[in-house]
Design an enzyme around this catalytic site. Sequence first.
Site, mmCIF file in Angstrom:
data_model
loop_
_atom_site.group_PDB
_atom_site.id
_atom_site.type_symbol
_atom_site.label_atom_id
_atom_site.label_comp_id
_atom_site.label_asym_id
_atom_site.label_seq_id
_atom_site.Cartn_x
_atom_site.Cartn_y
_atom_site.Cartn_z
ATOM 1 N N SER A 1 20.255 16.964 112.184
ATOM 2 C CA SER A 1 20.705 15.624 112.559
ATOM 3 C C SER A 1 22.180 15.634 112.958
ATOM 4 O O SER A 1 22.556 16.339 113.894
ATOM 5 C CB SER A 1 20.418 14.659 111.407
ATOM 6 O OG SER A 1 20.553 13.321 111.808
ATOM 7 N N ASP B 1 9.851 11.047 114.566
ATOM 8 C CA ASP B 1 11.132 11.000 113.860
ATOM 9 C C ASP B 1 11.583 9.547 113.846
ATOM 10 O O ASP B 1 11.773 8.942 114.902
ATOM 11 C CB ASP B 1 12.151 11.882 114.593
ATOM 12 C CG ASP B 1 13.472 12.016 113.865
ATOM 13 O OD1 ASP B 1 13.886 11.066 113.181
ATOM 14 O OD2 ASP B 1 14.121 13.074 114.014
ATOM 15 N N HIS C 1 11.903 13.236 110.179
ATOM 16 C CA HIS C 1 13.289 13.602 110.496
ATOM 17 C C HIS C 1 13.824 14.758 109.658
ATOM 18 O O HIS C 1 14.388 15.716 110.200
ATOM 19 C CB HIS C 1 14.197 12.373 110.326
ATOM 20 C CG HIS C 1 15.621 12.652 110.692
ATOM 21 N ND1 HIS C 1 16.001 13.006 111.971
ATOM 22 C CD2 HIS C 1 16.761 12.647 109.939
ATOM 23 C CE1 HIS C 1 17.307 13.195 112.003
ATOM 24 N NE2 HIS C 1 17.793 12.998 110.786
#
Length: 259
Positions: free
Chosen positions: A93, A194, A224
């Site tokens: 991320s 996600d 995610h």
Amino acid sequence: MPVLPGAEPYRHEGGEVGVLLCHGFTGSPQSLRPWAEHHAAHGLTVSLPLLPGHGTRWEDMQVTGWQDWYAEVDRELRLLAERCSRVFVAGLSMGGALALRLASRHGDAVTGIVVVNPANRVHGLSAYALPVARHLVRTTKGIASDIARPGAAELGYARVPLHCAHSLRVFLRGLDRELPQVTQPLLLVRSARDHVVPTADSARILSRVSSTDVTERVLEQSYHVATLDHDADRIFEESLAFIGRLAPGVGKEGTAAVG
């Protein structure tokens, strides 16, 4: 404030090949610890730092910004480069975004990049209100634990400080302009579903980098935080194979010799 149990940074002294792992926004090293330990078990030197303001309470994060988070991983990369002959950067991320900026800034000092569900922008109309809203409202709902696997949980904040969300937006906008400076081999892994970072972010990154050695992998069973999800083992194995291709000898009989 003391660090939450499980959120501690992780380091392992291994061979001549090193990997720096960067965790995500409001998260902690806990989300990448299994990945770090997998690479350590195969002989790599591993650094998984705790970003400033993370791993304690959201109030501590409130007084930090992207410059603090980036400075921490930049420092760790420099330390790894002193210790290792080849260094890889990786992240989840926002951690993926930090890894990409490290690659854009450090050039040949970074041998390759692995990013999982990397962030490229803060989405939604509310993002444009952040410069003002952060002075009126301190926090919003957290984004941790977007995981499909039953029983798995990410150690992250239940609240997102809006000051930090604004800082993240500024960072990502700046990084987007720097992506053409990324030339290293790149392995990008993204989840088909996600709920935090949309597929468009990965597509944007792939369209902007200058890397010619690019591999994209799509995960069908994870959300995610894929490093704690159903496809975690696949991420670990494919990233190790990617590193081994660029640094022959990695992962063979528990060593990380440079060929």
